[in-house]
Design a protein around this motif. Structure first.
Motif, PDB file in Angstrom:
ATOM      1  N   SER A   1       0.804  -1.220   0.000  1.00 31.30           N
ATOM      2  CA  SER A   1       0.000   0.000   0.000  1.00 31.30           C
ATOM      3  C   SER A   1       0.849   1.288   0.000  1.00 31.30           C
ATOM      4  CB  SER A   1      -0.933  -0.017   1.217  1.00 31.30           C
ATOM      5  OG  SER A   1      -2.069   0.735   0.942  1.00 31.30           O
ATOM      6  N   PRO A   2       1.720   1.461  -1.006  1.00 31.32           N
ATOM      7  CA  PRO A   2       2.552   2.668  -1.030  1.00 31.32           C
ATOM      8  C   PRO A   2       1.703   3.930  -1.197  1.00 31.32           C
ATOM      9  CG  PRO A   2       2.709   1.506  -3.118  1.00 31.32           C
ATOM     10  CD  PRO A   2       1.914   0.624  -2.204  1.00 31.32           C
ATOM     11  N   GLU A   3       2.219   5.031  -0.659  1.00 32.08           N
ATOM     12  CA  GLU A   3       1.467   6.280  -0.708  1.00 32.08           C
ATOM     13  C   GLU A   3       1.458   6.884  -2.114  1.00 32.08           C
ATOM     14  OE1 GLU A   3       1.612  10.481   1.630  1.00 32.08           O
ATOM     15  OE2 GLU A   3       2.536   8.745   2.574  1.00 32.08           O
ATOM     16  N   VAL A   4       2.524   6.584  -2.862  1.00 33.91           N
ATOM     17  CA  VAL A   4       2.687   7.165  -4.199  1.00 33.91           C
ATOM     18  C   VAL A   4       2.875   6.038  -5.204  1.00 33.91           C
ATOM     19  CG1 VAL A   4       4.045   8.778  -5.588  1.00 33.91           C
ATOM     20  CG2 VAL A   4       3.966   9.041  -3.109  1.00 33.91           C
ATOM     21  N   MET A   5       2.233   6.170  -6.363  1.00 37.22           N
ATOM     22  CA  MET A   5       2.459   5.172  -7.415  1.00 37.22           C
ATOM     23  C   MET A   5       2.829   5.880  -8.703  1.00 37.22           C
ATOM     24  SD  MET A   5      -0.369   2.356  -6.592  1.00 37.22           S
ATOM     25  CE  MET A   5      -0.919   2.297  -4.900  1.00 37.22           C
ATOM     26  N   ILE A   6       3.801   5.303  -9.404  1.00 38.55           N
ATOM     27  CA  ILE A   6       4.314   5.922 -10.622  1.00 38.55           C
ATOM     28  C   ILE A   6       4.147   4.934 -11.767  1.00 38.55           C
ATOM     29  CG2 ILE A   6       6.360   6.879 -11.743  1.00 38.55           C
ATOM     30  CD1 ILE A   6       7.295   7.876  -9.074  1.00 38.55           C
ATOM     31  N   PHE A   7       3.388   5.348 -12.786  1.00 41.43           N
ATOM     32  CA  PHE A   7       3.084   4.460 -13.905  1.00 41.43           C
ATOM     33  C   PHE A   7       3.550   5.095 -15.213  1.00 41.43           C
ATOM     34  CE2 PHE A   7      -1.023   3.674 -11.282  1.00 41.43           C
ATOM     35  CZ  PHE A   7      -0.408   2.709 -10.499  1.00 41.43           C
ATOM     36  N   ASP A   8       4.259   4.330 -16.033  1.00 40.08           N
ATOM     37  CA  ASP A   8       4.651   4.817 -17.361  1.00 40.08           C
ATOM     38  C   ASP A   8       3.708   4.217 -18.392  1.00 40.08           C
ATOM     39  OD1 ASP A   8       5.939   6.013 -19.433  1.00 40.08           O
ATOM     40  OD2 ASP A   8       7.804   4.876 -19.262  1.00 40.08           O
ATOM     41  N   GLU A   9       2.905   5.048 -19.021  1.00 43.02           N
ATOM     42  CA  GLU A   9       1.971   4.615 -20.072  1.00 43.02           C
ATOM     43  C   GLU A   9       1.193   3.361 -19.642  1.00 43.02           C
ATOM     44  OE1 GLU A   9       1.851   6.173 -23.229  1.00 43.02           O
ATOM     45  OE2 GLU A   9       3.743   7.270 -23.319  1.00 43.02           O
ATOM     46  N   PRO A  10       0.403   3.464 -18.556  1.00 37.76           N
ATOM     47  CA  PRO A  10      -0.217   2.259 -17.986  1.00 37.76           C
ATOM     48  C   PRO A  10      -1.249   1.583 -18.881  1.00 37.76           C
ATOM     49  CG  PRO A  10      -1.074   4.232 -16.926  1.00 37.76           C
ATOM     50  CD  PRO A  10       0.052   4.671 -17.806  1.00 37.76           C
ATOM     51  N   THR A  11      -1.749   2.272 -19.902  1.00 37.21           N
ATOM     52  CA  THR A  11      -2.762   1.629 -20.757  1.00 37.21           C
ATOM     53  C   THR A  11      -2.198   1.244 -22.124  1.00 37.21           C
ATOM     54  OG1 THR A  11      -3.549   3.751 -21.627  1.00 37.21           O
ATOM     55  CG2 THR A  11      -4.656   2.908 -19.664  1.00 37.21           C
ATOM     56  N   ASN A  12      -0.902   1.392 -22.280  1.00 37.15           N
ATOM     57  CA  ASN A  12      -0.270   1.101 -23.571  1.00 37.15           C
ATOM     58  C   ASN A  12      -0.518  -0.341 -24.022  1.00 37.15           C
ATOM     59  OD1 ASN A  12       1.054   2.413 -25.526  1.00 37.15           O
ATOM     60  ND2 ASN A  12       3.109   2.087 -24.713  1.00 37.15           N
ATOM     61  N   GLY A  13      -0.998  -0.507 -25.238  1.00 36.09           N
ATOM     62  CA  GLY A  13      -1.170  -1.852 -25.799  1.00 36.09           C
ATOM     63  C   GLY A  13      -2.429  -2.572 -25.361  1.00 36.09           C
ATOM     64  N   LEU A  14      -3.245  -1.939 -24.522  1.00 34.05           N
ATOM     65  CA  LEU A  14      -4.448  -2.625 -24.032  1.00 34.05           C
ATOM     66  C   LEU A  14      -5.631  -2.415 -24.977  1.00 34.05           C
ATOM     67  CD1 LEU A  14      -4.343  -1.777 -20.209  1.00 34.05           C
ATOM     68  CD2 LEU A  14      -3.438  -3.773 -21.411  1.00 34.05           C
ATOM     69  N   ASP A  15      -6.588  -3.365 -24.930  1.00 33.53           N
ATOM     70  CA  ASP A  15      -7.812  -3.183 -25.713  1.00 33.53           C
ATOM     71  C   ASP A  15      -8.732  -2.213 -24.959  1.00 33.53           C
ATOM     72  OD1 ASP A  15      -9.066  -4.575 -23.659  1.00 33.53           O
ATOM     73  OD2 ASP A  15      -9.059  -6.478 -24.739  1.00 33.53           O
ATOM     74  N   PRO A  16      -9.831  -1.753 -25.608  1.00 37.78           N
ATOM     75  CA  PRO A  16     -10.669  -0.726 -24.974  1.00 37.78           C
ATOM     76  C   PRO A  16     -11.167  -1.093 -23.576  1.00 37.78           C
ATOM     77  CG  PRO A  16     -11.250  -0.950 -27.275  1.00 37.78           C
ATOM     78  CD  PRO A  16     -10.247  -2.030 -26.989  1.00 37.78           C
ATOM     79  N   VAL A  17     -11.474  -2.383 -23.366  1.00 38.05           N
ATOM     80  CA  VAL A  17     -11.950  -2.790 -22.034  1.00 38.05           C
ATOM     81  C   VAL A  17     -10.817  -2.658 -21.017  1.00 38.05           C
ATOM     82  CG1 VAL A  17     -12.855  -4.722 -20.668  1.00 38.05           C
ATOM     83  CG2 VAL A  17     -13.673  -4.354 -22.997  1.00 38.05           C
ATOM     84  N   GLY A  18      -9.635  -3.132 -21.413  1.00 35.89           N
ATOM     85  CA  GLY A  18      -8.464  -3.040 -20.534  1.00 35.89           C
ATOM     86  C   GLY A  18      -8.119  -1.590 -20.216  1.00 35.89           C
ATOM     87  N   ILE A  19      -8.245  -0.732 -21.217  1.00 36.58           N
ATOM     88  CA  ILE A  19      -7.956   0.699 -21.015  1.00 36.58           C
ATOM     89  C   ILE A  19      -8.926   1.282 -19.989  1.00 36.58           C
ATOM     90  CG2 ILE A  19      -8.062   2.975 -22.131  1.00 36.58           C
ATOM     91  CD1 ILE A  19      -6.967   1.607 -24.677  1.00 36.58           C
ATOM     92  N   ALA A  20     -10.229   0.989 -20.177  1.00 31.51           N
ATOM     93  CA  ALA A  20     -11.249   1.541 -19.274  1.00 31.51           C
ATOM     94  C   ALA A  20     -11.021   1.024 -17.852  1.00 31.51           C
ATOM     95  CB  ALA A  20     -12.640   1.161 -19.772  1.00 31.51           C
ATOM     96  N   GLU A  21     -10.711  -0.275 -17.723  1.00 30.54           N
ATOM     97  CA  GLU A  21     -10.512  -0.864 -16.386  1.00 30.54           C
ATOM     98  C   GLU A  21      -9.300  -0.244 -15.682  1.00 30.54           C
ATOM     99  OE1 GLU A  21     -12.377  -5.309 -17.170  1.00 30.54           O
ATOM    100  OE2 GLU A  21     -10.220  -5.070 -17.022  1.00 30.54           O
ATOM    101  N   THR A  22      -8.236  -0.046 -16.451  1.00 29.79           N
ATOM    102  CA  THR A  22      -7.021   0.510 -15.849  1.00 29.79           C
ATOM    103  C   THR A  22      -7.261   1.951 -15.400  1.00 29.79           C
ATOM    104  OG1 THR A  22      -5.703  -0.938 -17.219  1.00 29.79           O
ATOM    105  CG2 THR A  22      -4.552   0.930 -16.260  1.00 29.79           C
ATOM    106  N   ARG A  23      -7.971   2.712 -16.236  1.00 29.13           N
ATOM    107  CA  ARG A  23      -8.268   4.106 -15.854  1.00 29.13           C
ATOM    108  C   ARG A  23      -9.131   4.156 -14.596  1.00 29.13           C
ATOM    109  NH1 ARG A  23      -9.395   6.574 -21.920  1.00 29.13           N
ATOM    110  NH2 ARG A  23      -7.215   6.484 -22.591  1.00 29.13           N
ATOM    111  N   GLU A  24     -10.120   3.246 -14.527  1.00 23.00           N
ATOM    112  CA  GLU A  24     -10.981   3.199 -13.331  1.00 23.00           C
ATOM    113  C   GLU A  24     -10.163   2.849 -12.085  1.00 23.00           C
ATOM    114  OE1 GLU A  24     -14.065   4.216 -12.645  1.00 23.00           O
ATOM    115  OE2 GLU A  24     -13.833   4.948 -14.696  1.00 23.00           O
ATOM    116  N   LEU A  25      -9.225   1.914 -12.267  1.00 19.55           N
ATOM    117  CA  LEU A  25      -8.383   1.500 -11.141  1.00 19.55           C
ATOM    118  C   LEU A  25      -7.556   2.687 -10.625  1.00 19.55           C
ATOM    119  CD1 LEU A  25      -7.177  -0.731  -9.326  1.00 19.55           C
ATOM    120  CD2 LEU A  25      -5.528  -1.185 -11.160  1.00 19.55           C
ATOM    121  N   ILE A  26      -7.010   3.462 -11.546  1.00 20.13           N
ATOM    122  CA  ILE A  26      -6.205   4.625 -11.146  1.00 20.13           C
ATOM    123  C   ILE A  26      -7.080   5.608 -10.347  1.00 20.13           C
ATOM    124  CG2 ILE A  26      -4.979   6.655 -12.046  1.00 20.13           C
ATOM    125  CD1 ILE A  26      -3.983   4.756 -14.335  1.00 20.13           C
TER     126      ILE A  26
END
Ligand code: ATP
Length: 228
Positions: free
Chosen positions: A145-170
């Motif tokens: 449970s780190p206080e800060v998270m750093i992501f480089d292009e977290p939705t790169n290469g994902l399909d639309p469902v994966g993109i939406a899920e990752t954005r919701e998670l963020i």
């Protein structure tokens, strides 16, 4: 409180000036987007922040202080899909990741649930789709449970469902109080997910601030800072 402050960062790779004096502050509780086209220096900047690259000059402060090992433990990073073991399942892979990071096993079920992999936690990594692999990588950064998270292009290469899920998670992580710093070349992603943005172009920072104030400036969007 500032979670991260970078001051006048320069990075040269031989004669290539990848960063030409970058300064900004990331406020606690923000989703801070670093927006810019390929080659603008986003990955270099994140690499210096997480201490896998050395700056040519300039300073990085975490939690208003010069970073220590303890500070760095408070940061979860996802800079590229990590090398999970293909013949192990998600739980086994996270047990190894937790051991490397010095965390116990008790957090594993929680993070798998957060990324919706709990139903597939006993399947081998080799059977996972790209989206599932990406989500497992995000789960790995959430261990402890780190206080800060750093992501480089977290939705790169994902399909639309994966993109939406990752954005919701963020967004969900941010609602839980986490500060997220993420690089993206997608203007619409930053608009949808981020509270703050820094716009990079050719190693310089054009502007930064609150998304609502920065992304309404037509001239900024027209600079080609984002290639969408
Ligand atoms: P991308 O999204 O394509 O990764 P980026 O915005 O993250 O782009 P960087 O990868 O940081 O940008 O690259 C910034 C500049 O530094 C580019 O001109 C790139 O070619 C150069 N560069 C990056 N890494 C190296 C390296 N190891 N050696 C030499 N030049 C490099």
């Amino acid at each position: 409180m500032a979670i991260l402050t970078v001051e006048n960062l320069h990075k040269n790779y031989g004669t290539i000036q990848a960063l030409k004096g970058i300064s900004f502050t990331v406020p606690k509780g923000s989703v801070f987007g670093i927006l810019g086209p390929n080659g603008s220096g986003k990955t270099t900047l994140l690499g210096i922040i997480v201490d896998i690259l050395r700056a040519t000059s300039g300073t990085v402060k975490l939690f208003d202080e010069t970073p220590t090992r303890e500070h760095r433990k408070q940061i979860g990073t996802f800079l590229e899909t990590p090398n999970f073991y293909h013949y192990l399942n998600a739980v086994q892979n996270l047990e190894i990741a937790a051991a490397i990071k010095g965390h116990g096993k008790e957090d594993i079920d929680r993070v798998l649930q957060m990324v919706s992999l709990d139903q597939r936690k006993l399947s081998k990594f080799s059977t996972y789709s790209l989206g599932m692999k990406q989500r497992l990588a995000l789960a790995s950064c959430m261990l402890g449970s780190p206080e800060v998270m750093i992501f480089d292009e977290p939705t790169n290469g994902l399909d639309p469902v994966g993109i939406a899920e990752t954005r919701e998670l963020i967004k969900k992580l941010n609602k839980q109080g986490k500060t997220i710093i993420m690089a993206s070349h997608l203007l619409d992603e930053v608009e949808k997910v981020c509270t703050h943005v820094a716009i990079m172009q050719k190693g310089t920072l054009i502007t930064h601030g609150h998304v609502d104030e920065i992304l309404v400036q037509e001239d900024i969007v027209e600079t080609g800072a984002a290639d969408v």
